[in-house]
Enzyme design. Structure first.
Site, short mmCIF file in Angstrom:
data_model
loop_
_atom_site.label_atom_id
_atom_site.label_comp_id
_atom_site.label_asym_id
_atom_site.label_seq_id
_atom_site.Cartn_x
_atom_site.Cartn_y
_atom_site.Cartn_z
N GLY A 35 0.81 -1.24 0.00
CA GLY A 35 0.00 0.00 0.00
C GLY A 35 0.83 1.27 0.00
O GLY A 35 0.36 2.32 -0.38
N THR A 63 9.08 2.88 -6.47
CA THR A 63 9.53 2.93 -5.08
C THR A 63 9.11 4.18 -4.32
O THR A 63 9.46 4.34 -3.15
CB THR A 63 11.08 2.79 -5.03
OG1 THR A 63 11.64 3.73 -5.97
CG2 THR A 63 11.51 1.39 -5.42
N ALA A 109 -1.53 9.70 -6.14
CA ALA A 109 -1.77 8.27 -6.12
C ALA A 109 -2.34 7.77 -7.46
O ALA A 109 -1.85 6.79 -8.04
CB ALA A 109 -2.75 7.94 -5.00
N HIS A 139 -31.20 17.88 -12.04
CA HIS A 139 -31.47 19.04 -11.20
C HIS A 139 -32.18 18.58 -9.93
O HIS A 139 -33.07 17.75 -10.00
CB HIS A 139 -32.36 20.04 -11.94
CG HIS A 139 -32.73 21.21 -11.10
ND1 HIS A 139 -31.84 22.22 -10.82
CD2 HIS A 139 -33.88 21.52 -10.44
CE1 HIS A 139 -32.44 23.11 -10.03
NE2 HIS A 139 -33.67 22.70 -9.78
C1 LIG Z 1 -0.16 13.02 3.88
C2 LIG Z 1 -0.32 12.67 2.42
C3 LIG Z 1 -1.57 12.73 1.85
C4 LIG Z 1 -1.74 12.41 0.50
N1 LIG Z 1 -2.99 12.49 -0.02
C5 LIG Z 1 -3.17 12.19 -1.33
C6 LIG Z 1 -4.46 12.23 -1.89
O1 LIG Z 1 -5.45 12.54 -1.23
N2 LIG Z 1 -4.60 11.91 -3.19
C7 LIG Z 1 -3.52 11.56 -3.96
O2 LIG Z 1 -3.70 11.29 -5.15
N3 LIG Z 1 -2.29 11.51 -3.45
C8 LIG Z 1 -2.08 11.81 -2.15
N4 LIG Z 1 -0.82 11.74 -1.63
C9 LIG Z 1 0.29 11.36 -2.51
C10 LIG Z 1 0.32 9.82 -2.68
O3 LIG Z 1 0.38 9.21 -1.42
C11 LIG Z 1 1.51 9.41 -3.54
O4 LIG Z 1 1.50 10.15 -4.74
C12 LIG Z 1 1.46 7.93 -3.86
O5 LIG Z 1 1.48 7.18 -2.68
C13 LIG Z 1 2.63 7.52 -4.75
O6 LIG Z 1 2.54 6.16 -5.01
P1 LIG Z 1 3.82 5.29 -5.44
O7 LIG Z 1 3.28 3.94 -5.74
O8 LIG Z 1 4.59 6.00 -6.46
O9 LIG Z 1 4.76 5.24 -4.15
P2 LIG Z 1 4.52 4.83 -2.65
O10 LIG Z 1 3.09 4.86 -2.28
O11 LIG Z 1 5.44 5.66 -1.84
O12 LIG Z 1 4.97 3.30 -2.60
C14 LIG Z 1 6.29 2.90 -2.80
C15 LIG Z 1 6.48 1.55 -2.17
O13 LIG Z 1 7.75 1.03 -2.56
C16 LIG Z 1 8.38 0.40 -1.45
N5 LIG Z 1 9.82 0.40 -1.72
C17 LIG Z 1 10.65 1.47 -1.85
N6 LIG Z 1 11.89 1.05 -2.20
C18 LIG Z 1 11.85 -0.29 -2.30
C19 LIG Z 1 12.80 -1.30 -2.65
N7 LIG Z 1 14.04 -0.99 -3.03
N8 LIG Z 1 12.40 -2.58 -2.63
C20 LIG Z 1 11.13 -2.92 -2.30
N9 LIG Z 1 10.19 -2.01 -1.97
C21 LIG Z 1 10.54 -0.72 -1.98
C22 LIG Z 1 7.95 1.26 -0.27
O14 LIG Z 1 8.06 0.57 0.95
C23 LIG Z 1 6.51 1.58 -0.65
O15 LIG Z 1 5.61 0.61 -0.15
C24 LIG Z 1 -0.62 12.02 -0.28
C25 LIG Z 1 0.64 11.94 0.31
C26 LIG Z 1 0.80 12.26 1.64
C27 LIG Z 1 2.15 12.15 2.26
#
Ligand SMILES: Cc1cc2nc3c(=O)[nH]c(=O)nc-3n(C[C@H](O)[C@H](O)[C@H](O)COP(=O)(O)OP(=O)(O)OC[C@H]3O[C@@H](n4cnc5c(N)ncnc54)[C@H](O)[C@@H]3O)c2cc1C
Ligand SMILES: NC(=O)c1ccc[n+]([C@@H]2O[C@H](COP(=O)([O-])OP(=O)(O)OC[C@H]3O[C@@H](n4cnc5c(N)ncnc54)[C@H](O)[C@@H]3O)[C@@H](O)[C@H]2O)c1
Length: 566
Positions: free
Chosen positions: A114, A221, A408, A536
């Protein structure tokens, strides 16, 4: 102790930070991966291969605890067709789509499934915002009185609110884990490292690592909070969103450094729960990322009437956590001259100054990839570029780690786009059609260009733009709810009817924006969308009015199919 890493960045690409990342913790912390129950309705479906789709549907309709695999067989000579490093929403979206497309897929996760969104981002923050929205409404005597309601002083139970956020994160994490398991995606636990072309190892670094081969690899990541140099995080009185989401306490006075998405959403939460907030923003205005007109209105609605004050054009140069009865100390300097400006003494400080990509330990050096301000360089297909600007074959990067759009749904959409390409289908994601929303009360949402960006583009390419606005005050549903403050704004080309940007501040703006984002994605023009019909009385009529009020040049015809200017 997990090791820590450093990033060198500037303000828009933040300065220098020291961050640790859960992916570098030992894999033993990954309890969610051992949970294997399936529940009805937890598995998302899309247009799929009928055999696989039947299996997956069967999995969702039975209350079983066994893994039902729909994962394909790998291409000859490889362990997998696709290996994804990182099981955040980006990796998860890519994995589901890959299995549906018949790719033998594995996902490597170093912490919990997640990633940021589910565990430390969107999900728990929206749970807190759901509470702050209700508190805000119940505290607004005038609003309630106008509706003919009376409520005696509302109260909240801090731990109850915190539990709501934590339980929701847990629930969504389980749902995501189960959806991967239901489709038979191989979930590999540990840190993933690229060891060479089409080769990855995973496991506990330096202890038990396994090497696998994959025809294609996706880096997903993510990112971690960026903390500027000079700010000391203790996780109790000076903290990032990672800590704030646990709501371990509600400070009387909290300074929020940075007035972007995180700062603004948390100001909504904290003020509803009784805190006073002071914003510290480096740029000359609050909420500098929004369309300026929307930013100004947001200041009028979301900042000025609340217990919020602010400093703009200043850096928090040094922040020292509270200790030995002394409060948190914040030294402010002028962002331009760097001269000392002020010193604040507050109960707590939330650092919301952006996020830094997380690529530590990925082994990018093994494939001659050099990050740019920490981000993995990619082209429009999310294909990774090496130090010479050449494509690294069979390697992609999606989500926060490539920095294109730190949202996200953008991460997930990029993942799906990559899988389409891997399957031989041309797919370029139009990032200007991806909506964004800030879940304050009321909400702010946007898609496409801001007005200054559109004007710049218009000047560059020699076309005209027009702007129209509609008010929520003219909307029956908003008036019935007694929540009619707000504005929707459309930026468009009067010659072609192309929608360049839509910005909304008002009740349920985050839901309303999709009519505009879908129109941009599908190339729908104003001359077509203005004839669609809206029920509406609904809030959707705010956008209906907006499109209907746009004036087009007489030459603009139906369904023109010119290249999108944006
Ligand atoms: C407080 C907050 C609120 C937010 N609210 C929103 C929102 O309402 N709507 C929205 O669209 N976005 C929101 N975001 C932004 C959103 O959370 C991110 O854009 C999104 O999570 C990015 O997804 P990702 O899959 O790129 O990375 P991440 O969700 O960061 O996932 C990366 C994963 O990779 C794993 N990982 C890293 N390196 C390695 C490795 N070498 N080997 C194995 N695993 C690894 C990590 O443990 C992690 O589980 C919010 C962010 C924050 C901080
Ligand atoms: N609802 C959502 O979609 C949502 C919610 C939260 C976070 N996010 C994502 O998370 C990411 C991070 O959010 P964020 O709010 O931390 O970043 P942001 O980039 O939105 O805002 C950071 C703010 O901090 C200011 N700043 C930077 N360094 C500073 C300093 N030293 N002193 C004072 N001000 C400083 C910047 O000028 C900017 O206004 C965003 O890219 C956003 O996409 C999205």
């Amino acid at each position: 102790m997990p090791p820590s890493i450093s990033f060198s960045l500037s303000l828009t690409s933040p300065a220098i930070s020291s961050v640790s990342h859960p992916a570098l913790q030992p894999p033993s912390c990954n309890s969610a991966l051992r949970f294997c129950g399936l529940r009805r309705g937890t598995i998302p479906f899309r247009a799929v291969n009928p055999v696989r789709s039947w299996r997956a549907r069967k999995a969702s309709s039975l209350r079983v605890s066994a893994v039902i695999s729909a994962n394909g067989s790998p291409s000859k000579g490889f362990d997998y067709d696709l290996v994804i490093i990182g099981a955040g929403v980006g990796g998860h979206g890519a994995a589901l789509h890959a299995v549906e497309q018949g790719l033998k897929t594995a996902i490597i996760e170093g912490d919990v499934i997640g990633g940021t969104c589910v565990n430390r981002g969107c999900v728990p923050s929206k749970a807190l915002l759901a509470v702050s929205g209700r508190m805000r409404e119940l505290q607004d005597e005038h609003h309630l009185k106008t509706l003919g309601l009376q409520v005696s002083a509302p109260e909240y139970d801090r731990q109850g609110v915190a539990d709501h956020a934590n339980n929701l994160a847990l629930k969504i994490r389980n749902n995501l884990t189960n959806s991967l398991k239901a489709l038979g995606v191989d979930i590999l636990t540990g840190v993933g490292t690229i060891v060479g072309p089409q080769k990855v190892k995973y496991g506990k670094v330096g202890f038990s690592e396994t090497e696998i081969t994959a025809k294609d690899i996706i880096i997903a990541t993510g990112s971690v909070p960026f903390v500027p140099k000079g700010i000391e995080i203790d996780g109790k009185t000076v903290f990032t969103s990672d800590h704030a989401l646990k709501l371990e306490w509600v400070p009387k006075w909290i300074a929020i450094v940075g007035s972007g998405y995180i700062g603004l959403e948390f100001s909504d939460v904290y003020t509803a729960l009784g805190s006073e907030v002071t914003f510290i923003e480096a740029l000359d205005q609050l909420m500098p990322g929004f369309d300026p007109e929307i930013g100004k209105l947001a200041q009028r609605i979301l900042i000025n009437p609340r217990k919020i004050d602010y400093f703009t054009g200043v850096f928090a140069n040094k922040i020292t956590p509270a200790k030995d009865g002394k409060p948190v100390l914040i030294e402010l300097i002028d962002a331009k001259t760097k001269e000392a400006k002020d010193t604040l003494e507050v109960d707590a400080a939330l650092i919301a100054t952006g996020r830094a990509p997380f690529t530590k330990g990925l082994g990018l050096e093994n494939i001659n990839v050099v990050t740019q301000r920490g981000f993995v360089p990619v082209n429009e297909h999310m294909q990774v570029l090496d130090a010479n600007g050449d494509l690294v074959p069979n390697l992609y990067c999606i989500g926060d780690a490539n920095g294109k759009m730190m949202l996200a749904h953008a991460a997930s959409a990029q993942g799906i786009s990559v899988v389409e390409r891997v399957c031989g289908k041309e797919n370029v994601l139009n990032h200007l059609s991806i909506p964004a929303a800030c879940f304050t009360h009321p909400e702010i949402s946007m898609v496409g260009l801001t007005e200054p960006q559109a004007r710049e583009k218009a000047e560059q390419y020699g076309f005209e733009i027009s702007v129209v606005k509609t008010s929520f005050k003219a909307n029956t549903k908003a008036l019935a709810e007694n929540e009619a403050e707000g504005l929707a704004k459309l930026i468009y080309r009067p010659d072609t009817g192309e929608i360049l940007g839509v910005h909304i501040l008002g009740l349920h703006a985050a839901d309303l924006v999709h009519e505009a984002s879908n129109a941009i994605a599908l190339g729908t023009r104003i001359q077509d969308i203005k004839f669609t019909v809206h029920a509406h009385p609904t809030l959707s009529e705010v956008l209906d009015e907006l499109f209907k009020s746009a004036k087009l040049n007489t030459g603009a015809s139906h369904s023109v199919n010119e290249p999108v200017a944006a």
